[in-house]
Design an enzyme around this catalytic site. Structure first.
Site, mmCIF file in Angstrom:
data_model
loop_
_atom_site.group_PDB
_atom_site.id
_atom_site.type_symbol
_atom_site.label_atom_id
_atom_site.label_comp_id
_atom_site.label_asym_id
_atom_site.label_seq_id
_atom_site.Cartn_x
_atom_site.Cartn_y
_atom_site.Cartn_z
ATOM 1 N N SER A 202 23.624 33.781 -46.067
ATOM 2 C CA SER A 202 24.449 32.970 -47.100
ATOM 3 C C SER A 202 24.427 33.298 -48.482
ATOM 4 O O SER A 202 25.248 32.829 -49.239
ATOM 5 C CB SER A 202 24.031 31.704 -47.025
ATOM 6 O OG SER A 202 24.322 30.726 -46.033
ATOM 7 N N SER B 48 26.878 30.238 -46.694
ATOM 8 C CA SER B 48 27.039 28.890 -47.325
ATOM 9 C C SER B 48 27.101 28.902 -48.949
ATOM 10 O O SER B 48 27.513 28.011 -49.472
ATOM 11 C CB SER B 48 25.958 27.791 -46.899
ATOM 12 O OG SER B 48 24.646 28.553 -47.362
ATOM 13 N N LYS C 65 23.075 26.891 -56.990
ATOM 14 C CA LYS C 65 23.693 26.212 -56.044
ATOM 15 C C LYS C 65 22.956 25.085 -55.678
ATOM 16 O O LYS C 65 21.762 24.726 -56.183
ATOM 17 C CB LYS C 65 23.131 27.023 -54.816
ATOM 18 C CG LYS C 65 23.554 26.891 -53.129
ATOM 19 C CD LYS C 65 23.226 27.940 -52.244
ATOM 20 C CE LYS C 65 23.738 27.217 -50.772
ATOM 21 N NZ LYS C 65 23.404 28.347 -49.951
HETATM 22 N N1 GLN Z 1 26.366 31.293 -41.654
HETATM 23 C C1 GLN Z 1 24.835 30.921 -41.208
HETATM 24 C C2 GLN Z 1 24.536 29.695 -40.570
HETATM 25 O O1 GLN Z 1 25.763 28.923 -40.662
HETATM 26 C C3 GLN Z 1 24.016 31.210 -42.559
HETATM 27 C C4 GLN Z 1 23.632 29.915 -43.295
HETATM 28 C C5 GLN Z 1 22.678 30.348 -44.385
HETATM 29 O O2 GLN Z 1 22.174 31.322 -44.587
HETATM 30 N N2 GLN Z 1 22.282 29.125 -45.106
HETATM 31 O O3 GLN Z 1 23.625 29.256 -40.452
#
Ligand code: GLN
Length: 499
Positions: free
Chosen positions: A194, A170, A95
């Protein structure tokens, strides 16, 4: 044939779809293929699918060179009749918020478009020590803020199961890469789901480790009290292998846990006797909301039935404050985001824009460099931390976070594992939720609690639903006690019938 004679059999057919790390390791050991051949097979697949899927932001030009080095290590080990590390020669993707020395790390943001990492994150150093092959950088929501990878400055990642749908986020690039056979494993980061939610959308396995199990050194911070790095893989066994390679206390990250504490926490399970199966708890009240897709609920109930058939005891549990978790997360996370994003000032890292004076430089740089969701969260976070509202929002959310953690501690007195769906729906359409941030935030309903409580959680595929002629995967989430990843691996493997 020489095990490391890659050129003679450059394009061989390797069954990437059914490959696991363990199988690849054995094949490398037996000389069935080389790391160069395996790496080439993944590069071919990336070439075919990435132009539409957009999982990789960049494929590294030296991937085959890395594989060649791994092949030399493997050949030497074989000659000396010795074993070599499980991840030696195994192609992976990373990532884009995890630093790899010498490579760009953009976090899918314009502000870091040309930022080159000057050192390796600890997780990368660990993988390098094993001899893993890095194929490239993976797409994500900008600075990991989002649930669909649509917040990337470089275009969304598409779901390999249906290209009109999102891959989740994400870590959408990390999940799609594994699902499209574009890497044998990937690393993602998980602040509120995410790793697990995109794993669920793409039909692969994703682990959010216990807070402090894996070093965050060299990983761009989103919410420092919530972030963890973890693997996305085809199988639970593979997730365990990668977790074992990246975990451990790190002097460079003061929040990492000492291995001994970690292990004693794992054996803390008062309920489990060596021969009995872990007890699984279900927070039934939490599953009654009308926001859950019926197909998800059906797949979840079928999973519980299959656990029963395997002899697991299933108990209903109550987590009285869990309904506040999303609200608590969306107060605390932006607060941490707003302070973590302050470092991007046009001076220290990446983009710089000139304004009339130094303060205007900041404004110009940040205006040009940050996307809408990042700006929204900086605003929200600054608001909840401002002097007039600090007590009403930030402090109160922290108190409720503690109450939620206590609920879990109490529940774990009578069960070993807590099961829920990973996400309330299967992968949604690209563009479906972009205009409505709250609808997007609701995607995180089942995942944020593991981050608020620091508990380890694993998403495993648990079936699929047909929508518009395409099979969309659904994920089951299991959560365990602090430090008890081993329980997740045992139950996850049993569920997927892995040996
Ligand atoms: N979807 C969640 C957010 O928008 C999780 C993001 C993440 O885990 N980085 O914060």
């Amino acid at each position: 044939m020489h095990a490391n004679d890659a050129n003679r059999h450059k394009h061989m057919n390797i069954d990437l779809k059914n490959l696991t790390i363990q199988k690849a390791h054995e094949a490398l050991q037996k000389g069935e293929f080389t790391s160069m051949q395996l790496t080439q097979a993944y590069l071919d697949e990336i070439k075919k699918r990435n132009p539409t899927i957009n999982a990789y932001l960049e494929v590294f030009a030296d991937a085959l060179d890395q594989a060649k080095k791994a092949d030399a290590i493997i050949a030497e080990a074989i000659n000396g009749k010795q074993d070599f590390p499980l991840l030696c020669g195994i192609p992976c993707g990373i990532k884009d918020n995890i630093l790899i020395q010498g490579h760009i790390a953009s976090a899918s943001s314009k502000i870091l478009e040309n930022y080159h990492a000057t050192y390796d994150a600890t997780v990368i150093a660990n993988l390098k020590a094993e001899g893993a092959v890095f194929l490239g950088r993976l797409n994500m929501d900008e600075f990991a803020m989002g649930g669909s990878t649509e917040n990337s400055a470089y275009g969304p990642t598409k779901n390999p199961h249906d290209e009109s749908r999102v891959a989740g986020g994400s870590s959408g690039g990390s999940a799609a890469a594994v699902a499209m056979q574009g890497a044998l494993f990937t690393l993602g980061s998980d602040t509120g789901g995410s790793i697990r939610q995109p794993a669920s959308f793409c039909g692969v396995v994703g682990l959010k480790p216990t807070y402090g199990a894996v070093s965050r050194y060299g990983v761009m911070a989103m919410g420092s009290s919530l972030d963890q790095i973890g693997p996305i893989t085809n199988t639970v066994t593979d997730a365990e292998i990668v977790f074992n390679a990246i975990k451990g206390q790190d002097i460079k990250d003061g929040t990492t846990i000492d291995e001994k504490t970690y292990l004693s926490a794992s054996s803390n399970s008062k309920l489990r006797t060596p021969n009995s199966k872990p007890v699984i708890g279900i927070p039934r009240d939490f599953l009654k909301g009308d926001g859950i897709d019926p197909a998800v609920l059906k797949a979840f109930n079928e999973s519980i039935e299959s656990f029963k058939k395997k002899g697991y005891e299933i108990k209903d549990i109550s987590l009285p404050n869990i309904s506040y978790s999303l609200m608590v997360y969306y107060v605390l996370m932006p607060a941490e985001v707003s302070s973590n994003m302050a470092r991007f000032d046009g001076v220290k890292y990446g983009l710089h824009k000139d304004g009339a004076n130094v303060v205007e430089d900041y404004f110009e740089t940040r205006r040009a460099g940050f996307g809408r969701e990042v700006i929204r969260r900086i605003l929200l976070g600054t608001y909840v931390l401002s002097s007039g509202y600090y007590d009403a929002y930030y402090n109160r959310a922290n108190a409720v976070r503690q109450m939620i953690t206590n609920d879990f501690l109490i529940a774990f007195e009578s069960v070993d594992i807590i099961a829920t769906p990973t996400a309330p729906s299967p992968a949604f359409k690209i563009g479906e939720k972009t205009a409505d941030p709250v609808a997007m935030y609701l995607e995180d309903i089942f995942t944020v609690t593991a981050n608020l409580t620091g508990l380890p959680a694993l998403s495993v595929p648990c079936g699929s639903v047909e929508k518009e002629g395409k099979q969309l995967p659904i994920g089951l989430q299991i959560t365990a006690r602090h430090g008890d990843e081993s329980a997740l691996f045992v139950v996850g493997k049993d569920f997927l019938n892995e040996k």
